[in-house]
Design a protein around this motif. Structure first.
Motif, mmCIF file in Angstrom:
data_model
loop_
_atom_site.group_PDB
_atom_site.id
_atom_site.type_symbol
_atom_site.label_atom_id
_atom_site.label_comp_id
_atom_site.label_asym_id
_atom_site.label_seq_id
_atom_site.Cartn_x
_atom_site.Cartn_y
_atom_site.Cartn_z
ATOM 1 N N PRO A 100 36.507 39.301 34.448
ATOM 2 C CA PRO A 100 35.263 38.870 34.879
ATOM 3 C C PRO A 100 33.874 40.044 35.226
ATOM 4 C CG PRO A 100 36.738 37.840 36.455
ATOM 5 C CD PRO A 100 37.349 38.311 35.183
ATOM 6 N N GLY A 102 29.975 40.708 37.361
ATOM 7 C CA GLY A 102 28.717 40.251 37.337
ATOM 8 C C GLY A 102 27.678 40.071 36.148
ATOM 9 N N TYR A 152 33.057 31.416 41.611
ATOM 10 C CA TYR A 152 32.984 32.606 42.923
ATOM 11 C C TYR A 152 32.495 31.118 43.650
ATOM 12 C CZ TYR A 152 32.837 37.423 42.549
ATOM 13 O OH TYR A 152 32.847 38.985 42.376
ATOM 14 N N THR A 180 37.990 33.005 42.041
ATOM 15 C CA THR A 180 38.505 34.755 42.691
ATOM 16 C C THR A 180 38.860 34.283 44.087
ATOM 17 O OG1 THR A 180 37.387 35.906 41.493
ATOM 18 C CG2 THR A 180 37.400 36.960 43.187
ATOM 19 N N LYS A 276 42.921 34.647 41.373
ATOM 20 C CA LYS A 276 42.345 35.643 40.977
ATOM 21 C C LYS A 276 42.292 36.963 42.571
ATOM 22 C CE LYS A 276 39.533 39.292 38.622
ATOM 23 N NZ LYS A 276 38.245 39.858 39.362
ATOM 24 N N SER A 298 45.112 41.097 41.817
ATOM 25 C CA SER A 298 43.779 42.789 41.851
ATOM 26 C C SER A 298 43.140 43.135 43.208
ATOM 27 C CB SER A 298 43.011 41.639 41.028
ATOM 28 O OG SER A 298 41.744 42.028 41.097
ATOM 29 N N HIS A 300 39.902 43.704 42.917
ATOM 30 C CA HIS A 300 38.429 44.180 42.557
ATOM 31 C C HIS A 300 38.322 45.329 42.511
ATOM 32 C CE1 HIS A 300 35.972 40.851 42.588
ATOM 33 N NE2 HIS A 300 34.615 41.903 42.409
ATOM 34 N N GLY A 301 38.865 46.484 41.686
ATOM 35 C CA GLY A 301 39.608 47.619 41.048
ATOM 36 C C GLY A 301 38.801 48.328 42.183
ATOM 37 N N ASP A 331 45.195 43.749 37.417
ATOM 38 C CA ASP A 331 43.977 44.499 36.883
ATOM 39 C C ASP A 331 44.039 45.756 37.661
ATOM 40 O OD1 ASP A 331 41.784 43.422 39.120
ATOM 41 O OD2 ASP A 331 40.979 42.160 36.972
ATOM 42 N N SER A 332 42.909 46.370 37.879
ATOM 43 C CA SER A 332 42.223 47.275 39.143
ATOM 44 C C SER A 332 42.981 48.314 38.305
ATOM 45 C CB SER A 332 42.856 46.982 40.342
ATOM 46 O OG SER A 332 41.902 45.497 40.272
ATOM 47 N N GLY A 333 42.247 49.668 37.960
ATOM 48 C CA GLY A 333 42.198 50.723 37.293
ATOM 49 C C GLY A 333 43.562 51.019 35.656
ATOM 50 N N GLY A 354 38.410 46.016 33.227
ATOM 51 C CA GLY A 354 36.445 46.102 34.378
ATOM 52 C C GLY A 354 35.267 47.161 33.041
ATOM 53 N N LYS A 355 36.475 47.659 34.528
ATOM 54 C CA LYS A 355 35.012 49.495 34.134
ATOM 55 C C LYS A 355 34.872 49.997 32.921
ATOM 56 C CE LYS A 355 36.055 51.702 38.591
ATOM 57 N NZ LYS A 355 36.651 49.988 39.275
HETATM 58 C C1 LIG Z 1 30.659 45.854 37.264
HETATM 59 C C2 LIG Z 1 31.604 44.485 37.848
HETATM 60 C C3 LIG Z 1 31.239 42.928 38.162
HETATM 61 C C4 LIG Z 1 32.348 43.005 38.397
HETATM 62 N N1 LIG Z 1 32.117 41.522 39.389
HETATM 63 C C5 LIG Z 1 32.866 40.477 38.949
HETATM 64 C C6 LIG Z 1 32.947 39.200 39.754
HETATM 65 O O1 LIG Z 1 31.652 38.520 39.699
HETATM 66 N N2 LIG Z 1 33.816 38.139 39.354
HETATM 67 C C7 LIG Z 1 35.145 38.741 39.975
HETATM 68 O O2 LIG Z 1 35.928 37.848 39.740
HETATM 69 N N3 LIG Z 1 35.864 40.185 40.024
HETATM 70 C C8 LIG Z 1 34.485 40.827 38.983
HETATM 71 N N4 LIG Z 1 34.424 42.184 39.141
HETATM 72 C C9 LIG Z 1 35.672 43.162 39.285
HETATM 73 C C10 LIG Z 1 36.663 42.637 38.066
HETATM 74 O O3 LIG Z 1 36.883 41.604 37.248
HETATM 75 C C11 LIG Z 1 38.073 43.185 37.702
HETATM 76 O O4 LIG Z 1 38.659 42.629 38.800
HETATM 77 C C12 LIG Z 1 38.356 45.187 38.177
HETATM 78 O O5 LIG Z 1 36.646 45.978 37.711
HETATM 79 C C13 LIG Z 1 39.363 45.547 37.628
HETATM 80 O O6 LIG Z 1 38.794 46.925 37.932
HETATM 81 P P1 LIG Z 1 38.880 48.203 36.752
HETATM 82 O O7 LIG Z 1 37.286 48.270 36.536
HETATM 83 O O8 LIG Z 1 39.651 49.111 37.382
HETATM 84 O O9 LIG Z 1 39.288 47.825 36.096
HETATM 85 C C14 LIG Z 1 33.728 42.736 39.173
HETATM 86 C C15 LIG Z 1 34.069 44.673 38.745
HETATM 87 C C16 LIG Z 1 32.676 45.294 38.042
HETATM 88 C C17 LIG Z 1 33.432 46.739 37.855
#
Ligand SMILES: Cc1cc2nc3c(=O)[nH]c(=O)nc-3n(C[C@H](O)[C@H](O)[C@H](O)COP(=O)(O)O)c2cc1C
Length: 408
Positions: A100, A102, A152, A180, A276, A298, A300-301, A331-333, A354-355
């Motif tokens: 997910p 935002g 959220y 989350t 999450k 996670s 949150h990346g 997730d994350s990475g 995500g990214k």
């Molecule tokens: C631009 C952006 C916005 C994000 N917004 C949310 C969000 O609204 N809710 C949420 O649970 N995680 C959010 N995340 C975290 C992602 O769900 C995810 O945990 C994370 O991107 C995973 O890491 P990665 O970017 O290395 O793949 C966001 C990540 C990015 C990059």
């Protein structure tokens, strides 16, 4: 769709002309990342690519994943295995999902629906961020078979908005609801701040100049409008301007879910629910005690603070505690099918990115996410075949070298 059809619906790796055409330019996700700043305004790239502080958390996630090595076995699989999986009672084409987010529409206007459609076409999970740029109902219309929703905390008036979102999610046929928990505070992402992005979307002269220099992005903006918290609009008392809705949503949203709140949402939502942001085995245990079906590991990346442990390092201990009592998501990475395989080998049933999806959107616009899903699937299939696993689940049997694993 039955299993065979799902398998057949996927072209054998690398067979479509379009896939091959883009493969030439983007053979891995890092090529998307390299190209992205040249295709979108600088603030859009910084928004999607930044971590907290100086990006050390992102670097740690990547380094720990890169450090996971797998010892292959041969003589068991002649070819690459099928990679379809069942998650929460639904069969997906691969254990790969879109996390997910935002504001993907900041990176490429209209992105939320582009991501949702790509996931539906590929039959992989798509998670709409509740503060994303498309409504729950819009996503349900284009991605009915793969639609997950992230929430959220909207605690005002005893979670009135939150419970109404649950009602809308059920009416829309959302498959999995995700709460989350890892954003109790709002932290500073330095590159985002430096690029001029704040609480509201108020482009200054420099940002306007950046937009003018990216005509394809600008055209997408003219077609789709400014990113907004779309699902929030109907609670905003008739407000329609983007910044009014953003201001309203931010005034309603805050903090992270507490366990007693999670218990109430667990009661309200009848379908599968995941939490999450879990990083500690005891938090996983707590979630299980409340009847949560999925533990989403996670950090949150790397976007919250830099000092958090890499997710891959806590995954094995969480997997050990959870066992077969719940589904583990990771997730994350994640930047490749091989990262997905690493997560599977260490106990996850599926991994999300995500990214990487945002880089693909920035670099290749509407065609980016589909190309990235194909790349991930191709890489996962090849990687599992290479280590002698005959299914995603069999990756768990592999001998793994994981020097940074955290023992609890
Ligand atoms: C631009 C952006 C916005 C994000 N917004 C949310 C969000 O609204 N809710 C949420 O649970 N995680 C959010 N995340 C975290 C992602 O769900 C995810 O945990 C994370 O991107 C995973 O890491 P990665 O970017 O290395 O793949 C966001 C990540 C990015 C990059």
């Amino acid at each position: 769709m039955d299993d065979d059809k799902i398998r057949q619906s996927f072209m054998p790796a690398g067979q479509t002309e379009n896939f091959l055409k883009h493969l030439r330019q983007f053979p891995t996700s890092s090529y998307f990342r390299r190209m992205a700043p040249r295709r979108v305004p600088r603030f859009a790239f910084e928004y999607c690519d930044t971590g907290a502080g100086d990006d050390v958390g992102i670097a740690h996630n990547w380094a720990s994943l890169d450090g996971v090595k797998i010892v292959p076995r041969y003589g068991v699989t002649a070819v690459s295995p099928p990679v379809d999986v069942e998650l929460f009672g639904t069969r997906y084409a691969a254990p790969i999902g879109i996390a997910p987010m935002g504001g993907p529409s900041m990176v490429w206007p209209g992105a939320d629906l582009i991501l949702a459609k790509a996931a539906q076409a590929a039959r992989v999970p798509y998670t709409l961020g509740v503060v994303g740029g498309a409504t729950i109902e819009q996503v349900a219309a284009v991605a009915p078979d793969v639609f997950w929703l992230q929430m959220y905390r909207f605690a005002r008036n005893d979670h009135k908005i939150g419970f109404d979102l649950v009602r809308r999610a059920a009416a829309a046929g959302v498959k999995v609801l995700t709460l989350t928990v890892d954003t109790p505070v709002r932290t500073i992402r330095s590159r985002e701040a430096y690029a001029g992005l704040g609480w509201e979307f108020k482009p200054d002269l420099r940002m306007f100049a950046e937009m003018l220099m990216r005509p394809r992005w600008l055209m997408a903006l003219l077609r789709n409008g400014y990113p907004r918290f779309a699902s929030m609009q109907e609670y905003a008392g008739g407000l329609t301007a983007t910044n009014d809705i953003i201001r309203f949503a931010r005034s309603e949203m805050g903090g992270a879910f507490l366990w007693d709140e999670i218990a109430r949402f667990r009661d309200a939502w009848k379908g599968p629910m995941t939490v999450k942001g879990i990083m500690h085995p005891e938090d996983a245990e707590k979630a299980l005690s409340l009847g949560i079906d999925g533990i989403w590991v996670s950090n949150h990346g790397g976007r919250q603070i830099e000092a958090l442990a890499p997710t891959i390092d806590v995954l094995p201990a969480i997997a050990e505690v959870v066992g077969t009592r719940a589904t583990i998501l990771f997730d994350s990475g994640v930047r490749s099918g091989q990262d997905v395989m690493r997560a599977l080998a260490l106990g996850a049933q599926a991994a999300f990115a995500g990214k990487a999806f945002l880089w693909s959107l920035a670099a290749l616009g509407e065609e980016g996410p589909a190309q990235l899903i194909d790349l991930f699937m191709n890489d996962l299939r090849g990687s599992l075949g290479q280590i002698g696993a005959q299914s995603p689940a069999e990756a768990r049997a592999a001998k793994v070298v994981h020097p940074t694993r955290i023992a609890f």
